[in-house]
Design a protein around this motif. Sequence first.
Motif: not given
Lengths: 435, 435
Positions: A106-107, A127, A129, A372, A385-386, A390, A393-395
């Motif tokens: 869901k994340q 994308t 890593m 988590n 955050s937990p 995210y 992943q990077k943007r």
Amino acid sequence: MSELNLKYLTLGEEGFDQNLADMLSWESVSDGDMQKLVADIIHRVRKEGDAALMDYSAKFDHFEVESMDALVLGAAEIEAAFHRLPEDQQQALQTAAQRVESYHSKQLSKSWQYTDEQGVVLGQKVTAMDKVGIYVPGGVAPLASSVIMNAMPAKVAGVSSIVMTTPAPKGEVSDFVLAAAYVSGVTECFLLGGAQAIAALAYGTETVPSVDKIVGPGNAFVATAKAQVFGKVGIDMIAGPSEILVVCDGKTNPDWVAMDLFSQAEHSHDAQAILISQDGEFLKQVEESVKKLMPTMERADTILESLNSRGVFIKVDTLEQAIELINTIAPEHLELSIDEPEQWLDRIRHAGAIFLGRYTSEALGDYCAGPNHVLPTSGTARFFSPLGVYDFQKRSSLIGASAEAANELGKVASVLARGELLSAHAQSAEYRIND
Amino acid sequence: MSELNLKYLTLGEEGFDQNLADMLSWESVSDGDMQKLVADIIHRVRKEGDAALMDYSAKFDHFEVESMDALVLGAAEIEAAFHRLPEDQQQALQTAAQRVESYHSKQLSKSWQYTDEQGVVLGQKVTAMDKVGIYVPGGVAPLASSVIMNAMPAKVAGVSSIVMTTPAPKGEVSDFVLAAAYVSGVTECFLLGGAQAIAALAYGTETVPSVDKIVGPGNAFVATAKAQVFGKVGIDMIAGPSEILVVCDGKTNPDWVAMDLFSQAEHSHDAQAILISQDGEFLKQVEESVKKLMPTMERADTILESLNSRGVFIKVDTLEQAIELINTIAPEHLELSIDEPEQWLDRIRHAGAIFLGRYTSEALGDYCAGPNHVLPTSGTARFFSPLGVYDFQKRSSLIGASAEAANELGKVASVLARGELLSAHAQSAEYRIND
């Protein structure tokens, strides 16, 4: 065993804020000797590669090997460990892995793109890593759940290579830990521990691939090494000792609450367990349960030391006050052992994980509920955050200007660049102005 | 002025990989003296508060004040600076702020919650941080765009208190910078610079509020201080020198490409500008443009030093090869100065920001296109993202188990906890098992 000596605080009494702050205070010690030791280990692994790793394994793990082959476990060996486990452990690991995978899916962030009124294409490309390293501590407890919680978000993100390192003291490695790697999509396992494992993952050796990010808990050597390689690779958050805050209205079985507090306290002598209630009598009942149950616990010594040094029971007048204290404490784990816990959620701003209602023990979240268990400690839920998808992943930003858009935007960029005395920036924009 | 001495590489030639790696290599130097100096400054600010800040302002900024009031600018003073600017600058700042706000609003994460098949409530609650600090360097160039790019994502995230600190050498502070603060929702400005400003934001003083996260560029003192307070507060990524990679098919005006390379090179002597083309003749044409335009540039010395020490022109055979090199380099800024750039996006995995087509100069992204100009440098686009709204939001996990769900999940948690030798965890789950 020494005596239980719980700290009681009452909201509103003189010195309350300072007393609470003192109890919450925790700072990691940055020791110059440790920094130097770790820097030297990293330096040597960068210079000597595998040879340094084999030497350190002999020295620190008492595990002498002829070649790196003995320090590498492939997919088949990882799977074999799973099949050696008893049936109930196999099933429990698979159930936990599936639930964690389902929640984390869901994340997933997706790429997006749009064209604005000026005809500028704007977007964000997401994308995964390429390569991630998971550190798994050795020591007494085989932390299978830690493997699942660190590896699964990377797997869900779509990371193609997830490697694990764990020390193998005298060549021993836990089947339980390897089996957890199997159910979490770990592609390769290196029997390496300590700062040398972190150095190998960050810089690579002949055998160990360099990764883009390193996650997972570890001792002071590991934590210091992760901090030192940060920037060369990504790392997860800096973790302090674990904590739990239970807010209870007095209507939960005090034995349950005592055991929930124990489940934090058994982690380490500096773990923290805090109980808040409007019911002063209930606080006493929980203390009685603590006294009654303590002698039955396997880790009674650790629990007692933790409760005596960092445990706090806080009496408030109203639930509203308890909620305000939650935001001050910003706890890693928050149990709302109250009626209709969801109605209070809007007012809780800072917490790593929130456990709703009397039946939701923190242990469910530690192992198998789905979210988590790597969570921000020591008040850092204010900004961390937990661990999640995210984190793997990077943007990349996308910008596409047509000739007309470059003409219009170029004028704005030119004014600002000249205001900043950056004339090449200005001219580069001005070249594309055509009116 | 010394001569231009550009480095040419050809993909496939002997030693190409190592030569490219050598050119890309960049490591921040961690100097023990600097660490100690900064640690001492932080220690003193924690101990003496405002008094230390006033003393450091006198010492480092040559700005002697009678009281902290002189180091604080409120909302009215920030707004006044905006109105003192010429009309074109006011408009350009407002246009940039609006475009940055509009783009970033697409990044807002929302809370979510669901109930799974076992009746477990699971979710993720997203909240903004309470307080954020933006550091804005002093120095020659008044970095108004940096204020917008650092503050606006926090504003969009819903951070209620955004404070800024910037040094005021001899009491001077740029109206351009303050005006940028006005259009970006900064609530208060402190005229403080260096490690002392970071210490004040991290720990608070009588006058300066402690914040949850500190972002923004700075010199070595600032960067070292941010690293030292990390964990007490959040910080943004560790930034190296800025870089641009232009991939061009040879059909763009070589003057445009030369100026785009300059726009990076003018930042600093260690900034990096790389050009890749399948057209060897075009590389020579751009070099001619570089030679022709260089003498006209205000920052010619910096540009020349940057190009001579870190500039690279790379000849490839095909565009496919250029795309592969992009993923190796993982550039901060990538200009795709080619036909139909969007068709290549799927194959580009690692880049901070991607500028599509000949008309999209990097300068548009630096100032006003909308996406953030705070981007991962030195290959860290492999694991870091542009600064964004997500940097100012944080998440709390939600878990709510009914009595029935606690019964089922408790069995799984019990097996795993016992496997990890954590019996209080196991028992806390087992208390909620009722069959």
